[in-house]
Motif scaffolding. Structure first.
Motif: not given
Length: 298
Positions: A134, A137, A179, A183
């Motif tokens: 987090r 991000v 990131f 993903q």
């Protein structure tokens, strides 16, 4: 029995052909191709215009209104550009070496480190893992203009200002690669990793020989972004020595030479965007092929 099988086979083929028949008229196909062709021309026009300007003599560059294609094309702008670069205080080869060294080393290290971190975050649960991701991000929300001063202060404390590390470390530790890679690795089957462990493979072997080849689209995409950012980044605020500066800095100085260097400036534009675009063009086919052939599901 044979006649029954033959009949069922004919029915299956007929049903398949009927199902595969596109539900669109010829006029619809023509409209789609016209639509795509129109936007393709809009996308490629800036590139064509920049290349045409680099082949124009100075009188055609200054002529109004501008023409798209040169009437007397020549490579004088490129030859004049290299003459100007050869007469600089630092040789052109030194600028080129600095750019290639920083771009290659930072891109390779960024891909490896981002992939290793993404592999651990996506396939293993440990305390603080979600919080770490987090934070990465959230870091994507801040542009380089916002983090410029804090990064400079950190580099001063580390005594790496005016060194290659001042460019390498921020590029290697970028959060965008982490990131994108995480993903993409979320869809990699954990069953394959467990099967490799049962066969006696170590973690590094699994990562390098099983995971990385199957996430090739992700690390090729990260490489494109990294090369684009590093190739066109002059880094004049943290690199003071002329012998350590990038090729984009030398080319930008030529562009600032006024009207007399308009032709060389047009050649500079082509050289500046050519490397990232060429890398994207040659790697795009590999990305599409890998996405089409290596889709894995549990």
């Amino acid at each position: 029995m044979a006649k029954k099988n033959k009949y069922s086979e004919d029915v299956t083929i007929h049903h398949y052909k009927h199902r595969r028949k596109p539900n669109r008229s010829i006029a619809g196909d023509v409209g789609v191709y016209i639509f795509l062709g129109f936007f393709s021309i809009l996308m490629i026009f800036p590139l064509v215009f920049a290349i045409s300007n680099s082949l124009k003599p100075l009188d055609e560059l200054l002529k109004q209104p501008q023409t798209i294609f040169p009437r007397n094309p020549s490579f004088d702008n490129y030859s004049d550009l290299f003459v100007t670069l050869s007469q600089s205080y630092v040789p052109f080869t030194r600028y080129l070496f600095n750019t290639l060294f920083v771009t290659i080393v930072a891109t390779v290290c960024h891909v490896i480190i981002a992939s290793m971190a993404a592999y651990v975050l996506s396939k293993y649960n440990f305390p603080g893992g979600n919080l770490f991701f987090r934070v990465a991000v959230v870091a994507l929300m801040f542009s380089g203009y916002v983090t410029g001063i804090p990064n400079y202060l950190i580099m001063c404390r580390l005594h790496i200002v005016d060194t290659y590390w001042a460019i390498l470390l921020p590029a290697i530790g970028g959060s965008l690669g982490l990131f994108l890679m995480k993903q993409f690795m979320e869809g990699f089957p954990m069953s394959l990793i467990e099967a490799a462990k049962i066969d006696g493979a170590h973690e590094w072997t699994i990562f390098m020989r099983l995971v990385m080849p199957n996430v090739k689209p992700a690390w090729l995409t990260i490489s494109i972004f990294s090369i684009q950012n590093l190739w066109n980044n002059p880094q004049t605020s943290i690199i003071y020595s002329e012998s350590k500066k990038m090729i984009s800095y030398a080319l930008s100085q030529i562009q600032a030479g006024g009207i007399a260097r308009q032709g060389q400036g047009a050649a500079v534009v082509v050289i500046t965007f050519s490397v990232p675009i060429l890398f994207f063009v040659f790697s795009q086919s590999q990305i599409m092929e890998t996405m089409a052939s290596s889709g894995l599901k549990d």
